[in-house]
Design an enzyme around this catalytic site. Structure first.
Site, mmCIF file in Angstrom:
data_model
loop_
_atom_site.group_PDB
_atom_site.id
_atom_site.type_symbol
_atom_site.label_atom_id
_atom_site.label_comp_id
_atom_site.label_asym_id
_atom_site.label_seq_id
_atom_site.Cartn_x
_atom_site.Cartn_y
_atom_site.Cartn_z
ATOM 1 N N TYR A 61 -6.322 -6.121 -11.182
ATOM 2 C CA TYR A 61 -6.852 -5.072 -10.326
ATOM 3 C C TYR A 61 -8.181 -5.495 -9.714
ATOM 4 C CZ TYR A 61 -8.298 -0.367 -8.872
ATOM 5 O OH TYR A 61 -8.710 0.725 -8.144
ATOM 6 N N SER B 62 -12.445 -0.416 -4.690
ATOM 7 C CA SER B 62 -12.854 0.236 -5.930
ATOM 8 C C SER B 62 -14.199 -0.348 -6.315
ATOM 9 C CB SER B 62 -11.817 -0.055 -7.031
ATOM 10 O OG SER B 62 -12.337 0.241 -8.310
ATOM 11 N N SER C 219 -7.788 -8.396 -7.206
ATOM 12 C CA SER C 219 -7.216 -8.000 -5.915
ATOM 13 C C SER C 219 -8.228 -7.245 -5.068
ATOM 14 C CB SER C 219 -5.954 -7.157 -6.126
ATOM 15 O OG SER C 219 -6.255 -5.915 -6.745
ATOM 16 N N LYS C 220 -9.060 -6.425 -5.702
ATOM 17 C CA LYS C 220 -10.038 -5.644 -4.953
ATOM 18 C C LYS C 220 -11.188 -6.521 -4.455
ATOM 19 C CE LYS C 220 -7.857 -1.728 -5.460
ATOM 20 N NZ LYS C 220 -7.215 -1.053 -4.320
ATOM 21 N N ASP D 47 7.168 -0.869 2.046
ATOM 22 C CA ASP D 47 6.680 -1.583 0.874
ATOM 23 C C ASP D 47 5.692 -2.610 1.406
ATOM 24 O OD1 ASP D 47 6.200 -3.329 -1.246
ATOM 25 O OD2 ASP D 47 8.278 -3.367 -1.927
#
Length: 274
Positions: free
Chosen positions: A156, A143, A159-160, A65
């Site tokens: 999202y 991404s 974080s990217k 994890d």
């Protein structure tokens, strides 16, 4: 493709149980690499391992994890115990989301940062001494949303963006140490990531708003990843739409905001309409 480049290299791939991670593991395995597959579900990894290499001695499965620092340390330690080195680290594990920020339980953003950003930081921290020794490569799979923000994906995109900033900094810190650092940004790629994307309350979305059959395959994405590693590229942005989006965001940011809004508004079940 120079397959010989990857032969006997030790490659750690997080999020290796499906999608880009599994496709990459299979590709590198076919090139003769020693592949370390990391994900939360050990049973799935062990089931998929023979498809990476029939020689079990060339594949190591480690339950990991990535949001847990000790798991990441254990991943690297097990890798070195078995193979004696680390040549490439592919930080691929990630989770997505789909909800308007105003409706969002903040636990969702915490989850995304823990997995996407901190997972990359954790694994890179413990692999770095070995990567410096081997003058190897560290990759962050981000991404296009890490260059040009996507609405209803606040956690999202954040974080990217954070991963990109982290890895760009690591690259400069080790500019003269022989370390290769690559930011790898696929466009929309066919995978399970949208089905597993978190909604406003943290539950899984369960379905994708896109026609997955029309997207780049995980196998094609893995091939681009291999090419970027072989050429030791600092950055790879995939798909025509992705490249146009990144360029437009730099040159015409306000126009790109409007076009992005319109694009997301047309998605099936768009949060804009809820």
């Amino acid at each position: 493709m120079d397959k010989a480049f990857f032969k006997d290299k030790v490659i750690i791939i997080t999020g290796a149980s499906s999608g880009i991670g599994l496709a990459s593991a299979r590709l590198f395995g076919s090139f003769g690499a020693n592949v370390v597959m990391a994900a939360r579900h050990l049973d799935v990894l062990e089931k998929e391992a023979p498809s990476v290499n029939a020689d079990s001695g060339k594949v190591l499965c480690v339950r990991t994890d990535v949001s847990v620092e000790q798991d990441c340390r254990n991943l690297v330690e097990q890798t070195v115990a078995k193979f004696g080195r680390v040549d490439i680290l592919v930080n691929n594990a990630g989770v997505s989301m789909r909800a308007m920020f105003k409706d969002l339980d903040l636990c969702v953003i915490h989850k995304l940062m823990d997995v996407n950003f901190w997972g990359t930081v954790n694994c890179t921290k413990y692999a770095l001494p070995y990567l410096l020794e081997s003058k190897g490569s560290v990759v962050g799979v981000i991404s296009i949303a890490g260059y040009s923000a996507l609405p209803a994906r606040t956690g999202y995109s954040s974080s990217k963006y954070a991963i990109r900033g982290f890895l760009d900094t690591i690259r400069i810190e080790h500019l003269y140490d022989g370390l290769h650092v690559m930011v790898f940004a696929p466009g929309y790629t066919s995978s399970n990531v949208r089905n597993a994307a978190l909604t406003a309350d943290g539950s899984a979305q369960g379905e994708t708003p896109l026609d997955e059959g029309k997207l780049m395959s995980a196998e094609e994405c893995a091939m681009y990843l291999a090419k970027g590693l072989r050429k030791r590229k600092a950055e790879m942005i995939l798909t025509g739409l992705g490249k146009v989006t990144v360029l437009a965001h730099r040159l015409f940011p306000r126009l790109t905001d409007k076009l992005t809004y319109s694009f997301i508004a047309r998605e099936a079940g768009s949060p804009f309409h809820k």
